[in-house]
Design a protein around this motif. Structure first.
Motif, PDB file in Angstrom:
ATOM      1  N   ASP A 134       0.827  -1.212   0.000  1.00  0.00           N
ATOM      2  CA  ASP A 134       0.000   0.000   0.000  1.00  0.00           C
ATOM      3  C   ASP A 134       0.859   1.260   0.000  1.00  0.00           C
ATOM      4  OD1 ASP A 134      -2.259  -1.581   0.065  1.00  0.00           O
ATOM      5  OD2 ASP A 134      -2.528  -1.426   2.236  1.00  0.00           O
ATOM      6  N   GLN A 287       0.043  -4.168   3.637  1.00  0.00           N
ATOM      7  CA  GLN A 287      -1.297  -4.101   3.072  1.00  0.00           C
ATOM      8  C   GLN A 287      -2.303  -4.154   4.212  1.00  0.00           C
ATOM      9  OE1 GLN A 287      -1.264  -7.416   0.255  1.00  0.00           O
ATOM     10  NE2 GLN A 287      -0.752  -6.037  -1.424  1.00  0.00           N
ATOM     11  N   ASN A 307      -5.509   4.859  -7.059  1.00  0.00           N
ATOM     12  CA  ASN A 307      -6.783   4.697  -6.371  1.00  0.00           C
ATOM     13  C   ASN A 307      -7.864   5.478  -7.129  1.00  0.00           C
ATOM     14  OD1 ASN A 307      -9.021   4.961  -4.562  1.00  0.00           O
ATOM     15  ND2 ASN A 307      -7.671   4.434  -2.867  1.00  0.00           N
TER      16      ASN A 307
END
Length: 319
Positions: A134, A287, A307
């Protein structure tokens, strides 16, 4: 495994020192010897290697950049360069290597793994453009640097009633532009992953001007194009006074944020855990706030995804 090496490669990122510190101290805690490879893969080829101890990484967690220094090395992309690096590893009896960097660094790590030297990759790049995690080390610090700059530019934009185009880093990934633009309420955010709809930007500026808006901020990732060129096009199309700021390498430097220090410490320690388990050719990541590891080949075969929900939200909030 009793002897390991650690190097940083590619562009520097705030938090790399925290990762180095975690690698060294975690390894020593488990009875391992740690060797610093200076100047990335170039230093590996040249034999710029020295043993580290606990004191070697004292008082570095708050420092930006990398104490191991970094360099790009085309020679290491060749078999000959890789074999030279392996000879140095043999010379120092180094059994495994931790590589802190981006996708280019991971390619070098994978080549060494294929030739019998286990490597673990730790993602360190301000662009946040690595699949399988992430966040990358350095992204949060760079993001906050950009936000601080935009806040100051907005003061001037308000005072002089100007449109400002702010060019941020992100050749192939728009995370820095998207996150900073959303955090600072930019009127338009331009990223390489999405089509550049110049007319939409112009119409949004005109609508704002018609309802009395006196200034606007547009965030442009460098991968979209030149901020200077974009600013000229905007001024020509709108007749609004437009200025351009290219933030450049200021985004790379500075003391890492708490978030980056903690992330780097966790990832560096996780890399040692993998080597102790006999793992090789893996990348550590995070993550949903949980540490994970993935095959480097899988990571390199995938593309980091912007995103889309955040991107759409930025449009909805900038009407």
């Amino acid at each position: 495994m009793k002897k390991i090496g650690v190097l940083t490669s590619g562009g520097d990122a705030p938090g790399m020192n925290a990762a180095i510190r975690a690698v060294v101290r975690k390894a020593i805690y488990h009875g391992m010897e740690v060797y610093a490879v200076k100047n990335g893969f170039q230093g590996l080829i040249d034999g710029s290697i020295e043993k580290m101890d606990i004191g070697s990484v004292g008082d570095i967690i708050q420092r930006g950049g990398t104490i191991l220094r970094s360099a790009r090395c085309d020679e290491f992309k060749t078999d000959e360069g890789q074999n030279k690096g392996i000879e140095q590893l043999k010379k120092y009896e180094i059994e495994g290597l931790i590589v802190i960097g981006g996708d280019g660094s991971f390619r070098g790590a994978q080549k060494l793994t294929e030739k019998g030297y286990p490597c673990i990759g730790v993602p360190g790049t301000i662009d946040n453009d690595i699949a399988g995690t992430d966040f990358t080390i350095g992204f949060d610090t760079a993001l906050n640097t950009i936000i601080e700059a935009i806040d100051k530019i907005r003061d001037t934009a308000t005072s002089h009633e100007r449109t400002y185009v702010i060019e941020v880093m992100g050749r192939d990934a728009g995370d820095l532009a998207l996150w900073s633009g959303l955090a600072d309420g930019a009127e338009s955010i331009l990223v390489p992953e999405k089509a550049d709809d110049f007319q939409e930007v112009i119409e949004r500026l005109k609508r704002g001007h018609e309802r009395g808006k006196k200034h606007s901020i547009i965030i442009l990732a460098e991968g979209v194009g030149s901020g200077l060129t974009y600013g000229e096009r905007i001024q020509e199309a709108t007749k609004l006074e437009t200025r351009v700021t290219v933030l450049g390498h200021i985004q790379r430097g500075g003391s890492p944020t708490a978030s980056d220090r903690v992330l780097a410490s966790r990832l560096g320690a996780k890399a040692i855990d993998l080597l102790l388990r006999g793992e090789a050719g893996r990348m550590v990541g995070i993550q949903n706030n949980k540490l994970v590891d993935r095959d480097i080949l899988d990571v390199l075969s995938e593309q980091h995804q912007l995103n889309s929900e955040m991107y759409q939200l930025s449009k909805e909030l900038s009407i």
